[in-house]
Design a protein around this motif. Structure first.
Motif, PDB file in Angstrom:
ATOM      1  N   TRP A 196       0.823  -1.210   0.000  1.00  0.00           N
ATOM      2  CA  TRP A 196       0.000   0.000   0.000  1.00  0.00           C
ATOM      3  C   TRP A 196       0.857   1.261   0.000  1.00  0.00           C
ATOM      4  O   TRP A 196       0.482   2.282  -0.600  1.00  0.00           O
ATOM      5  N   MET A 197       1.989   1.224   0.657  1.00  0.00           N
ATOM      6  CA  MET A 197       2.841   2.413   0.761  1.00  0.00           C
ATOM      7  C   MET A 197       3.512   2.779  -0.550  1.00  0.00           C
ATOM      8  O   MET A 197       3.986   3.907  -0.701  1.00  0.00           O
ATOM      9  N   ARG A 198       3.588   1.874  -1.498  1.00  0.00           N
ATOM     10  CA  ARG A 198       4.102   2.226  -2.833  1.00  0.00           C
ATOM     11  C   ARG A 198       2.946   2.848  -3.604  1.00  0.00           C
ATOM     12  O   ARG A 198       2.143   2.156  -4.222  1.00  0.00           O
ATOM     13  N   THR A 199       2.873   4.159  -3.589  1.00  0.00           N
ATOM     14  CA  THR A 199       1.709   4.881  -4.102  1.00  0.00           C
ATOM     15  C   THR A 199       1.600   4.769  -5.615  1.00  0.00           C
ATOM     16  O   THR A 199       2.594   4.648  -6.328  1.00  0.00           O
ATOM     17  N   ALA A 200       0.354   4.834  -6.085  1.00  0.00           N
ATOM     18  CA  ALA A 200       0.059   4.718  -7.509  1.00  0.00           C
ATOM     19  C   ALA A 200       0.078   6.097  -8.164  1.00  0.00           C
ATOM     20  O   ALA A 200      -0.177   7.117  -7.516  1.00  0.00           O
ATOM     21  N   ALA A 201       0.339   6.107  -9.463  1.00  0.00           N
ATOM     22  CA  ALA A 201       0.439   7.365 -10.212  1.00  0.00           C
ATOM     23  C   ALA A 201      -0.900   7.817 -10.772  1.00  0.00           C
ATOM     24  O   ALA A 201      -1.064   8.991 -11.093  1.00  0.00           O
ATOM     25  N   LEU A 202      -1.853   6.912 -10.905  1.00  0.00           N
ATOM     26  CA  LEU A 202      -3.140   7.235 -11.524  1.00  0.00           C
ATOM     27  C   LEU A 202      -4.269   6.978 -10.530  1.00  0.00           C
ATOM     28  O   LEU A 202      -4.118   6.179  -9.594  1.00  0.00           O
ATOM     29  N   PRO A 203      -5.411   7.631 -10.723  1.00  0.00           N
ATOM     30  CA  PRO A 203      -6.527   7.436  -9.782  1.00  0.00           C
ATOM     31  C   PRO A 203      -7.171   6.063  -9.851  1.00  0.00           C
ATOM     32  O   PRO A 203      -7.927   5.686  -8.962  1.00  0.00           O
ATOM     33  N   ARG A 204      -6.888   5.315 -10.894  1.00  0.00           N
ATOM     34  CA  ARG A 204      -7.377   3.947 -10.984  1.00  0.00           C
ATOM     35  C   ARG A 204      -6.164   3.017 -10.972  1.00  0.00           C
ATOM     36  O   ARG A 204      -5.312   3.089 -11.862  1.00  0.00           O
ATOM     37  N   PHE A 205      -6.085   2.163  -9.981  1.00  0.00           N
ATOM     38  CA  PHE A 205      -4.892   1.341  -9.828  1.00  0.00           C
ATOM     39  C   PHE A 205      -5.253   0.000  -9.221  1.00  0.00           C
ATOM     40  O   PHE A 205      -6.333  -0.192  -8.646  1.00  0.00           O
ATOM     41  N   ARG A 206      -4.311  -0.932  -9.365  1.00  0.00           N
ATOM     42  CA  ARG A 206      -4.425  -2.262  -8.781  1.00  0.00           C
ATOM     43  C   ARG A 206      -3.232  -2.511  -7.869  1.00  0.00           C
ATOM     44  O   ARG A 206      -2.118  -2.079  -8.164  1.00  0.00           O
ATOM     45  N   LYS A 207      -3.495  -3.240  -6.780  1.00  0.00           N
ATOM     46  CA  LYS A 207      -2.416  -3.647  -5.879  1.00  0.00           C
ATOM     47  C   LYS A 207      -2.583  -5.130  -5.565  1.00  0.00           C
ATOM     48  O   LYS A 207      -3.698  -5.622  -5.399  1.00  0.00           O
TER      49      LYS A 207
END
Length: 344
Positions: A240-251
């Motif tokens: 979770w701490m590796r933040t995403a660049a776009l408002p729609r993302f998968r983890k």
């Protein structure tokens, strides 16, 4: 005057002047070194566009084939998992801890899915790239613990006068939905180990740093952490701490190490804890395989196909123009100043 000339001569005596004008240094500074510049004749241009087209089109087809070979199931559950009595007031449902958040959903596997099968949670309309959100963390604290208490974690820095570990909005908003899967009466095991980057586990999160005073405030943001497990072993937090660049993302949530057969019904046991209803977000559960190119993504294949097709089209168009209106190479009459002189 004498002093000025003396100081000038003394200063110049200590300087190193460039070599003669025939030297390499002088030619380099004057941009007079020998160079080669290709002559872009019509035949050269046509050949370049044709090579691009012939190369890119097959590569695009191969990329599309690899993407189509990936079997993927995407199931949105944030609406279906809300009881019908709370459909018009989803925030009241998600904030009321006395209401059970358990939810059972079923999906049918359309294609054979070969292990490993990756389980992702997908969030939409969640801006992890917001400036204040990204800055609200302390990398030094994640690595070394309570030795570092910094104001960069504001507004989640202290609680009841004591520091919070891990501090900041990113950790505070930890995703906390859970998933379990069954096939008939048999459980499908999900491996939750090694879902984070190895470099993050070993170098960014301390092995002797434990959660402290976390989620003890009046306002709870997301998931809680086990205070007896070091941060380097809490991989949900690391992902979770590796933040995403776009408002729609998968983890990545976990990995299923067994095959799923076509036309098979999978039961998903979901705990719908995470509040995305306040900001209009969406939650989906994704089961997907992978290919040698990665996950399912048609963009790369279509980009190669469009670029290659455009190259072939331009080469044909330029060839027709050159055949109809040929222009001799090096014809001075086609220069702009030559045309002006001839017109005058």
């Amino acid at each position: 005057m004498d002093e000025a000339s003396t100081s000038a001569s003394g200063g110049s005596a200590g300087r190193s002047f460039p070599p003669a004008r025939s030297g390499v240094f002088y030619k380099f500074t004057q941009q007079d070194l020998p160079a080669w510049k290709p002559a872009m004749t019509p035949g050269c241009v046509l050949t370049i566009f044709l090579i691009i087209g012939i190369t890119f089109v097959p590569v695009g087809l191969v990329c599309l084939q690899a993407s189509n070979s990936v079997a993927e199931i995407v199931h949105r559950y944030d609406i279906d998992c809300v009881p019908s009595a709370y459909r018009r007031n989803k925030q009241a449902y998600i904030k009321d801890s006395s209401i059970s958040k358990k939810c059972i959903q079923q999906v049918q596997v359309q294609y054979h899915m070969k292990a490993p099968i990756y389980v992702y949670y997908e969030l939409d309309n969640f801006y992890q790239n917001h400036r204040r959100y990204i800055k609200s963390r302390s990398d030094k604290q994640l690595r070394h613990g309570l030795k570092h208490t910094e104001s960069s974690c504001s507004p989640i820095e202290k609680n009841n006068g004591l520091p919070v570990v891990p501090c900041g909005l990113i950790a505070w908003s930890l995703f906390n939905d859970t998933y379990d899967f069954t096939r008939g009466s048999m459980d499908i095991m999900v491996d939750r180990k090694n879902i984070s980057w190895r470099s993050d586990r070993e170098h960014k999160f301390g092995k002797d740093v434990y959660p402290f005073n976390f989620q003890n405030g009046s306002l709870i943001g997301g998931g809680k952490l086990d205070p007896d497990i070091p941060l380097s072993n809490q991989e949900d937090l690391i992902v979770w701490m590796r933040t995403a660049a776009l408002p729609r993302f998968r983890k990545l949530y976990g990995v299923i190490e067994e095959d799923l057969q076509a036309d098979e019904t999978i039961t998903m046991h979901i705990t719908n804890n995470y509040n995305t209803y306040t900001f209009g977000g969406k939650k989906s559960l994704v089961l997907t395989t992978s290919s040698w190119l990665g996950g399912k993504n048609d963009f790369l294949g279509y980009a190669y196909l469009i670029t290659g097709s455009l190259g072939i089209f331009l080469s044909i168009l330029f060839a027709l123009i050159h055949a109809k209106v040929p222009r001799p190479h090096g014809d001075a009459a086609c220069l702009s100043w030559s045309r002006k002189n001839s017109d005058s």
